[in-house]
Design a protein around this motif. Structure first.
Motif, PDB file in Angstrom:
ATOM      1  N   VAL A  94      40.407   4.711 -36.443  1.00 50.41           N
ATOM      2  CA  VAL A  94      41.799   4.327 -36.557  1.00 50.41           C
ATOM      3  C   VAL A  94      42.123   3.665 -37.895  1.00 50.41           C
ATOM      4  CG1 VAL A  94      43.534   2.596 -35.551  1.00 50.41           C
ATOM      5  CG2 VAL A  94      41.922   3.986 -34.213  1.00 50.41           C
ATOM      6  N   LEU A  95      41.176   3.013 -38.325  1.00 50.74           N
ATOM      7  CA  LEU A  95      41.535   2.461 -39.949  1.00 50.74           C
ATOM      8  C   LEU A  95      41.526   3.260 -40.884  1.00 50.74           C
ATOM      9  CD1 LEU A  95      39.261  -0.900 -39.619  1.00 50.74           C
ATOM     10  CD2 LEU A  95      41.571  -0.859 -39.655  1.00 50.74           C
ATOM     11  N   ASN A  96      40.571   4.546 -40.888  1.00 50.51           N
ATOM     12  CA  ASN A  96      40.539   5.423 -42.001  1.00 50.51           C
ATOM     13  C   ASN A  96      41.782   6.203 -41.748  1.00 50.51           C
ATOM     14  OD1 ASN A  96      38.142   4.271 -42.705  1.00 50.51           O
ATOM     15  ND2 ASN A  96      36.863   5.914 -41.401  1.00 50.51           N
ATOM     16  N   LYS A  97      42.331   6.515 -40.863  1.00 47.98           N
ATOM     17  CA  LYS A  97      43.473   7.414 -40.558  1.00 47.98           C
ATOM     18  C   LYS A  97      44.566   6.846 -41.118  1.00 47.98           C
ATOM     19  CE  LYS A  97      46.204   9.903 -37.034  1.00 47.98           C
ATOM     20  NZ  LYS A  97      46.032  11.002 -37.584  1.00 47.98           N
ATOM     21  N   TYR A  98      45.030   5.705 -40.999  1.00 46.66           N
ATOM     22  CA  TYR A  98      46.567   4.894 -41.611  1.00 46.66           C
ATOM     23  C   TYR A  98      46.053   4.460 -42.790  1.00 46.66           C
ATOM     24  CZ  TYR A  98      47.888   6.137 -36.719  1.00 46.66           C
ATOM     25  OH  TYR A  98      48.293   6.776 -35.668  1.00 46.66           O
ATOM     26  N   ARG A  99      44.873   3.624 -43.242  1.00 46.22           N
ATOM     27  CA  ARG A  99      45.053   2.967 -44.475  1.00 46.22           C
ATOM     28  C   ARG A  99      45.723   1.913 -44.564  1.00 46.22           C
ATOM     29  NH1 ARG A  99      45.413   7.903 -48.689  1.00 46.22           N
ATOM     30  NH2 ARG A  99      47.060   8.513 -47.125  1.00 46.22           N
TER      31      ARG A  99
END
Length: 512
Positions: free
Chosen positions: A25-30
């Motif tokens: 989730v963190l990597n997807k939305y930056r």
């Protein structure tokens, strides 16, 4: 941003949370990029005094999907992540974090009472109360802090250095040196300490002056705490265990430097300067009478409006020739008008006591285990004091550590002679006399673990941050980037000077 909030909510609502990982989730939305963009807009609106737009942007940031991601990331990665509140809950798994992300909303939010614990103060004669919120309350505070911190940084006093990004004790001490080092500078110092700053701030003043959601702020201030299974109501103060509390404290004390500058403008060369770190501050003055008749009453009136008062036990008016202690460092001007800043005696004493206790607890343990416990303690204390006149202190401490480790080695091997102990523990590295240990790894290679060489640490002058620098202002991005590069160069220089060989392969053939 609106699309991202909607899209993120759809994904979490439609997909099974058990199939998603937190890192994905963190990597997807930056989220850092989106939050940073809104914070820059908040700073610009504050500078233009467009408070309606500040309120709108703050609400937009707090309700954004990215801000919630960053808030949960902060409370689940800091040192207190595994410390529960009164509900005994923590967010350690991916499922718990994503569930919290879906439930983190202002609507229907009611904070729970704080869990009160007591920790010893610096002198260990008294206990300091510490109130711990629940993990959800900490996340809500971190969420609102993302919007409040840019406002606080823009309106903060220029020479306030505590609990602020890219500022440290070294900045405050360097500023103090700059305003006192010349022959014509002030000769008297007003050392002030606020009595129970966190515990006595007026709730009414906070609700009137803090630019954030008043309903949420009131709930945090009035939630109370539980001590020994009994609930108490909070009528004043802000809990020291809260993430947002240091920023609230800074907002409360901001404005004192502006008040002093209006009374004593710098262009008039009045020699009155203000330096603050958290709730400890120093005011320089050319005379004792000026402090007693003008400066002290002005400070008392400023603090009284906020429900605070000066602590008479810790507040002094001191001539610079006698010296005073600020942030564990002694500042004194000698007869030749030379100003020297050295490590305070109490700081050296407590450091020795900590080393002594650690070495005593290391009886019966392997030498490399003892080195692993000592190195973080030594390195942390040295890095704090390496910017001042501390070379002689480092060498004295180096001898003290050598004596304690020699005593430890004798107790480990009571039937061995000094020469055997010397060869076993003090000749393994490339520098004889440095405590070290040889350890054979699983790969069969022998490695050397070496004690941090406190006597070899170079004294490097600290480059103080600009007083007006704001990390949330895009005009200072290049400045902070240059400071980061310089800091890395200095760390590398210290590392090479001390020749810290932790975990390196042992190549000394004569000792092998």
């Amino acid at each position: 941003l609106k699309w991202q909030m909607i899209e993120g909510s759809k994904i979490l609502d439609s997909a099974s949370i058990y199939t998603l990982t937190w890192s994905a989730v963190l990597n997807k939305y930056r989220p850092q990029e989106y939050v940073r963009r809104l914070q820059l807009r908040i700073v610009k609106a504050v500078k233009n005094k467009r408070w309606g737009k500040v309120k709108y942007l703050s609400r937009l940031l707090i309700n954004s999907f990215c801000a919630k991601l960053l808030a949960i990331k902060r409370v689940t990665t800091n040192k207190g992540a595994a410390t529960p509140g009164i509900d005994n809950q923590t967010w350690l798994t991916d499922v718990e974090k994503i569930k919290a992300l879906m439930e983190l909303n202002n609507k229907g939010y009611n904070p729970q009472p704080l869990r009160r614990i007591y920790i010893p103060k610096k002198d260990k004669s008294k206990l300091r109360p510490l109130s711990i919120p629940t993990i959800k309350d900490r996340a809500m505070q971190a969420l609102h802090l993302l919007a409040l911190e840019p406002i606080a940084e823009t309106l903060a006093d220029p020479n306030s250095y505590g609990f602020r990004m890219y500022r440290s004790c070294a900045d405050a001490v360097e500023k103090l040196f700059n305003v006192l080092c010349h022959r014509y500078d002030a000769t008297w110092v007003y050392e002030a300490d606020i009595k129970g700053c966190f515990d006595n701030i007026s709730h009414q003043w906070l609700l009137e002056h803090v630019p954030m959601n008043k309903i949420i702020l009131r709930k945090w201030l009035k939630c109370g705490f539980v001590d020994k299974h009994q609930k108490f109501i909070s009528e004043k103060g802000t809990p020291q265990g809260g993430i947002i509390s240091p920023t609230l404290m800074n907002i409360t004390l901001d404005g004192l430097e502006t008040l002093i500058r209006q009374k004593f403008p710098p262009w008039k060369k009045s020699k009155v300067n203000f330096i603050r770190y958290a709730d400890d501050f120093v005011i320089t003055s050319p005379s004792k009478e000026l402090i007693e008749n003008v400066i002290a009453p002005m400070v008392d009136a400023f603090l009284k409006e906020r429900g605070l008062a000066i602590s008479p036990e810790k507040t002094r008016i001191t001539p610079l020739t006698e010296g005073f202690t600020f942030l564990s460092q002694t500042v004194r001007k000698f007869k030749n008008k030379k100003l020297l800043i050295k490590p305070a005696k109490d700081s050296v004493k407590s450091f020795k006591e900590k080393l002594k206790q650690t070495i005593r607890q290391g009886k019966g343990h392997a030498a490399h285990t003892l080195i692993g416990r000592l190195n973080p303690i030594i390195r942390g204390w040295v890095n704090y004091h390496k910017h001042i006149v501390s070379k002689k202190t480092f060498w004295r401490l180096s001898k003290y550590i050598f004596q304690k480790l020699m005593t430890w080695a004798k107790q480990q091997h009571p039937n061995k002679k000094i020469n055997w102990i010397w060869k076993r523990y003090f000749t393994n590295s490339h520098e004889n006399g440095t405590f070290s240990a040889l350890v054979q790894g699983k790969d069969g290679k022998i490695r050397v673990f070496k004690l941090f060489a406190i006597g070899l640490v170079p004294i490097i002058r600290f480059n103080k941050v600009k007083s007006e620098a704001n990390p949330f202002d895009s005009s200072f991005d290049e400045y902070f980037q240059k400071r980061l590069v310089e800091k890395r160069k200095i760390s590398l220089k210290t590392h090479q000077k001390c020749i810290y060989l932790h975990g390196k392969q042992y190549t000394n053939k004569t000792n092998k």
